[in-house]
Design a protein around this motif. Structure first.
Motif, PDB file in Angstrom:
ATOM      1  N   PHE A  41      75.631 102.575   1.278  1.00  0.00           N
ATOM      2  CA  PHE A  41      74.411 103.251   0.822  1.00  0.00           C
ATOM      3  C   PHE A  41      73.353 102.239   0.412  1.00  0.00           C
ATOM      4  CE2 PHE A  41      71.908 104.730  -2.808  1.00  0.00           C
ATOM      5  CZ  PHE A  41      71.252 105.797  -2.233  1.00  0.00           C
ATOM      6  N   TYR A  42      73.746 101.269  -0.414  1.00  0.00           N
ATOM      7  CA  TYR A  42      72.794 100.278  -0.892  1.00  0.00           C
ATOM      8  C   TYR A  42      72.355  99.350   0.228  1.00  0.00           C
ATOM      9  CZ  TYR A  42      73.643 101.790  -5.663  1.00  0.00           C
ATOM     10  OH  TYR A  42      73.719 102.535  -6.805  1.00  0.00           O
ATOM     11  N   ALA A  43      73.280  99.026   1.125  1.00  0.00           N
ATOM     12  CA  ALA A  43      72.924  98.170   2.258  1.00  0.00           C
ATOM     13  C   ALA A  43      71.870  98.861   3.128  1.00  0.00           C
ATOM     14  CB  ALA A  43      74.160  97.852   3.088  1.00  0.00           C
ATOM     15  N   LYS A  44      72.019 100.151   3.335  1.00  0.00           N
ATOM     16  CA  LYS A  44      71.054 100.909   4.126  1.00  0.00           C
ATOM     17  C   LYS A  44      69.718 100.986   3.414  1.00  0.00           C
ATOM     18  CE  LYS A  44      70.340 105.432   6.292  1.00  0.00           C
ATOM     19  NZ  LYS A  44      70.899 106.804   6.491  1.00  0.00           N
ATOM     20  N   GLU A  45      69.765 101.161   2.085  1.00  0.00           N
ATOM     21  CA  GLU A  45      68.528 101.242   1.309  1.00  0.00           C
ATOM     22  C   GLU A  45      67.767  99.921   1.360  1.00  0.00           C
ATOM     23  OE1 GLU A  45      67.140 103.056  -2.987  1.00  0.00           O
ATOM     24  OE2 GLU A  45      69.077 102.046  -2.852  1.00  0.00           O
ATOM     25  N   VAL A  46      68.491  98.813   1.281  1.00  0.00           N
ATOM     26  CA  VAL A  46      67.859  97.493   1.364  1.00  0.00           C
ATOM     27  C   VAL A  46      67.170  97.321   2.719  1.00  0.00           C
ATOM     28  CG1 VAL A  46      68.329  95.021   1.533  1.00  0.00           C
ATOM     29  CG2 VAL A  46      69.364  96.354  -0.303  1.00  0.00           C
ATOM     30  N   GLU A  47      67.842  97.717   3.786  1.00  0.00           N
ATOM     31  CA  GLU A  47      67.260  97.591   5.118  1.00  0.00           C
ATOM     32  C   GLU A  47      66.006  98.438   5.247  1.00  0.00           C
ATOM     33  OE1 GLU A  47      67.960  95.517   7.602  1.00  0.00           O
ATOM     34  OE2 GLU A  47      69.358  94.618   6.166  1.00  0.00           O
ATOM     35  N   GLU A  48      66.018  99.626   4.667  1.00  0.00           N
ATOM     36  CA  GLU A  48      64.840 100.497   4.717  1.00  0.00           C
ATOM     37  C   GLU A  48      63.665  99.872   3.968  1.00  0.00           C
ATOM     38  OE1 GLU A  48      66.190 104.185   3.141  1.00  0.00           O
ATOM     39  OE2 GLU A  48      67.174 104.823   5.001  1.00  0.00           O
ATOM     40  N   LEU A  49      63.950  99.255   2.835  1.00  0.00           N
ATOM     41  CA  LEU A  49      62.895  98.596   2.062  1.00  0.00           C
ATOM     42  C   LEU A  49      62.328  97.400   2.821  1.00  0.00           C
ATOM     43  CD1 LEU A  49      64.465  98.731  -1.517  1.00  0.00           C
ATOM     44  CD2 LEU A  49      62.469 100.007  -0.699  1.00  0.00           C
ATOM     45  N   LYS A  50      63.194  96.682   3.533  1.00  0.00           N
ATOM     46  CA  LYS A  50      62.729  95.538   4.325  1.00  0.00           C
ATOM     47  C   LYS A  50      61.813  96.004   5.446  1.00  0.00           C
ATOM     48  CE  LYS A  50      65.937  92.571   5.519  1.00  0.00           C
ATOM     49  NZ  LYS A  50      67.288  92.061   5.908  1.00  0.00           N
ATOM     50  N   GLY A  78      60.483  84.851  -3.642  1.00  0.00           N
ATOM     51  CA  GLY A  78      61.626  84.281  -2.936  1.00  0.00           C
ATOM     52  C   GLY A  78      62.154  85.159  -1.823  1.00  0.00           C
ATOM     53  N   LEU A  79      61.300  86.026  -1.269  1.00  0.00           N
ATOM     54  CA  LEU A  79      61.739  86.967  -0.236  1.00  0.00           C
ATOM     55  C   LEU A  79      61.179  86.652   1.146  1.00  0.00           C
ATOM     56  CD1 LEU A  79      61.221  90.271  -2.280  1.00  0.00           C
ATOM     57  CD2 LEU A  79      63.363  89.036  -1.929  1.00  0.00           C
ATOM     58  N   SER A  80      60.429  85.580   1.260  1.00  0.00           N
ATOM     59  CA  SER A  80      59.724  85.316   2.513  1.00  0.00           C
ATOM     60  C   SER A  80      60.654  85.037   3.694  1.00  0.00           C
ATOM     61  CB  SER A  80      58.762  84.137   2.337  1.00  0.00           C
ATOM     62  OG  SER A  80      59.463  82.977   1.943  1.00  0.00           O
ATOM     63  N   TYR A  81      61.898  84.626   3.409  1.00  0.00           N
ATOM     64  CA  TYR A  81      62.814  84.321   4.523  1.00  0.00           C
ATOM     65  C   TYR A  81      63.149  85.574   5.337  1.00  0.00           C
ATOM     66  CZ  TYR A  81      66.554  86.148   1.479  1.00  0.00           C
ATOM     67  OH  TYR A  81      67.329  86.943   0.665  1.00  0.00           O
ATOM     68  N   HIS A  82      62.908  86.753   4.764  1.00  0.00           N
ATOM     69  CA  HIS A  82      63.120  87.996   5.520  1.00  0.00           C
ATOM     70  C   HIS A  82      61.973  88.256   6.500  1.00  0.00           C
ATOM     71  CE1 HIS A  82      66.595  89.329   3.268  1.00  0.00           C
ATOM     72  NE2 HIS A  82      65.943  89.225   2.115  1.00  0.00           N
ATOM     73  N   PHE A  83      60.808  87.662   6.245  1.00  0.00           N
ATOM     74  CA  PHE A  83      59.605  88.018   7.003  1.00  0.00           C
ATOM     75  C   PHE A  83      58.863  86.776   7.503  1.00  0.00           C
ATOM     76  CE2 PHE A  83      60.185  90.656   3.144  1.00  0.00           C
ATOM     77  CZ  PHE A  83      60.687  91.809   3.742  1.00  0.00           C
ATOM     78  N   GLU A  84      59.604  85.758   7.880  1.00  0.00           N
ATOM     79  CA  GLU A  84      58.968  84.492   8.266  1.00  0.00           C
ATOM     80  C   GLU A  84      58.004  84.657   9.438  1.00  0.00           C
ATOM     81  OE1 GLU A  84      62.102  81.736   8.937  1.00  0.00           O
ATOM     82  OE2 GLU A  84      62.451  81.353   6.805  1.00  0.00           O
ATOM     83  N   LYS A  85      58.424  85.364  10.478  1.00  0.00           N
ATOM     84  CA  LYS A  85      57.569  85.527  11.668  1.00  0.00           C
ATOM     85  C   LYS A  85      56.327  86.331  11.339  1.00  0.00           C
ATOM     86  CE  LYS A  85      57.563  86.977  16.512  1.00  0.00           C
ATOM     87  NZ  LYS A  85      56.228  87.608  16.387  1.00  0.00           N
ATOM     88  N   GLU A  86      56.499  87.416  10.590  1.00  0.00           N
ATOM     89  CA  GLU A  86      55.366  88.276  10.252  1.00  0.00           C
ATOM     90  C   GLU A  86      54.326  87.517   9.423  1.00  0.00           C
ATOM     91  OE1 GLU A  86      58.740  90.726  11.403  1.00  0.00           O
ATOM     92  OE2 GLU A  86      58.543  89.147   9.889  1.00  0.00           O
ATOM     93  N   ILE A  87      54.806  86.744   8.461  1.00  0.00           N
ATOM     94  CA  ILE A  87      53.895  85.979   7.609  1.00  0.00           C
ATOM     95  C   ILE A  87      53.173  84.909   8.422  1.00  0.00           C
ATOM     96  CG2 ILE A  87      53.818  84.294   5.732  1.00  0.00           C
ATOM     97  CD1 ILE A  87      55.989  85.927   4.331  1.00  0.00           C
ATOM     98  N   GLN A  88      53.912  84.200   9.267  1.00  0.00           N
ATOM     99  CA  GLN A  88      53.303  83.156  10.091  1.00  0.00           C
ATOM    100  C   GLN A  88      52.254  83.742  11.024  1.00  0.00           C
ATOM    101  OE1 GLN A  88      54.086  80.077   9.421  1.00  0.00           O
ATOM    102  NE2 GLN A  88      52.969  78.972  11.029  1.00  0.00           N
ATOM    103  N   ASP A  89      52.547  84.890  11.610  1.00  0.00           N
ATOM    104  CA  ASP A  89      51.597  85.540  12.527  1.00  0.00           C
ATOM    105  C   ASP A  89      50.322  85.951  11.802  1.00  0.00           C
ATOM    106  OD1 ASP A  89      53.362  85.201  14.595  1.00  0.00           O
ATOM    107  OD2 ASP A  89      54.079  87.280  14.608  1.00  0.00           O
ATOM    108  N   GLN A  90      50.473  86.497  10.606  1.00  0.00           N
ATOM    109  CA  GLN A  90      49.307  86.932   9.842  1.00  0.00           C
ATOM    110  C   GLN A  90      48.434  85.746   9.433  1.00  0.00           C
ATOM    111  OE1 GLN A  90      48.252  90.194   9.173  1.00  0.00           O
ATOM    112  NE2 GLN A  90      49.804  90.513  10.759  1.00  0.00           N
ATOM    113  N   LEU A  91      49.073  84.661   9.016  1.00  0.00           N
ATOM    114  CA  LEU A  91      48.310  83.482   8.620  1.00  0.00           C
ATOM    115  C   LEU A  91      47.633  82.831   9.823  1.00  0.00           C
ATOM    116  CD1 LEU A  91      50.723  81.877   5.987  1.00  0.00           C
ATOM    117  CD2 LEU A  91      48.548  83.050   5.562  1.00  0.00           C
ATOM    118  N   GLU A  92      48.251  82.922  10.973  1.00  0.00           N
ATOM    119  CA  GLU A  92      47.630  82.384  12.186  1.00  0.00           C
ATOM    120  C   GLU A  92      46.376  83.168  12.538  1.00  0.00           C
ATOM    121  OE1 GLU A  92      48.815  81.079  16.761  1.00  0.00           O
ATOM    122  OE2 GLU A  92      50.315  81.935  15.417  1.00  0.00           O
ATOM    123  N   LEU A  93      46.440  84.482  12.357  1.00  0.00           N
ATOM    124  CA  LEU A  93      45.261  85.313  12.596  1.00  0.00           C
ATOM    125  C   LEU A  93      44.144  84.962  11.614  1.00  0.00           C
ATOM    126  CD1 LEU A  93      46.867  88.839  13.210  1.00  0.00           C
ATOM    127  CD2 LEU A  93      45.666  87.416  14.886  1.00  0.00           C
TER     128      LEU A  93
END
Length: 215
Positions: A41-50, A78-93
């Motif tokens: 349950f918690y694992a699924k909730e974490v994935e949904e939040l991500k 300390g959560l950026s490792y979950h969204f490295e590509k998204e953050i890099q893409d946004q900063l590139e824009l």
């Protein structure tokens, strides 16, 4: 005879050794922590939040200020490792697009810091508009949030970037003055004193995340 006495002496000393044995009582917690497993349950909730967070980072319609603050918050938690590509893409824009003139010191310094942290060769000339004859305007001394952002950005200066050398000297002096005058121990005062003691660039990410959450 001497050899016999020596063997007897060694044997005697070994027999005389008493090794202490301690019998600890069983833990009151049993094996609760060693057998704890995150439920599905918690694992699924974490994935949904991500998924929600990822969608928020890449969502259109946000202002430059909102995007920068969101990325900075995710990284400082300390959560950026979950969204490295998204953050890099946004900063590139952000780096490629010609943004409108930003006259806010906090946002200018935040954008500069985030871009340099991620390897973009952004020019320190973005701070020219806050100076007169190479010196930062004295009117900025009351903008504590902006000075703190400038202070952190200045730690990413290259050799020979005199404007960022001046930025570090200017921001440090006024932040130290503010830190001494903050008798109420406000949240901003605590942020300032911590930054002066340990700048973000020289800190350990996990420890800095704990400080950020505490603030």
């Amino acid at each position: 005879m001497a050899s016999l006495d020596m063997n007897t002496s060694v044997s005697f000393r070994q027999e005389d050794i008493v090794r202490p044995v301690t019998n600890f009582s069983p833990s009151l917690w049993g094996d609760l922590f060693t057998s704890c497993v995150v439920s599905e349950f918690y694992a699924k909730e974490v994935e949904e939040l991500k998924v929600k967070a990822r969608s928020t980072i890449v969502a259109d319609g946000k202002t430059l200020q909102e995007k920068l603050i969101l990325i900075d918050t995710v990284e400082r938690l300390g959560l950026s490792y979950h969204f490295e590509k998204e953050i890099q893409d946004q900063l590139e824009l952000i780096f490629k697009l010609e943004n409108e003139e930003i006259n806010d010191l906090f946002i200018t310094a935040l954008q500069f810091r985030l871009l340099r942290q991620h390897g973009f060769d952004v020019s320190s000339c973005v701070f020219d508009k806050f100076t007169n004859d190479g010196k930062f305007k004295e009117s900025l001394r009351v903008d504590i949030e902006g000075l703190l952002s400038l202070y952190e950005a200045a730690h990413l200066r290259y050799h020979g970037e005199t404007i960022l050398d001046e930025a570090l000297t200017f921001s440090t002096a006024h932040l130290e003055s503010y830190g001494r005058q903050d008798s109420s121990n406000s949240m901003m005062g605590r942020k300032v004193r911590h930054a002066l003691e340990q700048s973000l660039q020289r800190g350990i990410p996990r420890i800095e995340a704990r400080h950020f959450i505490a603030f």
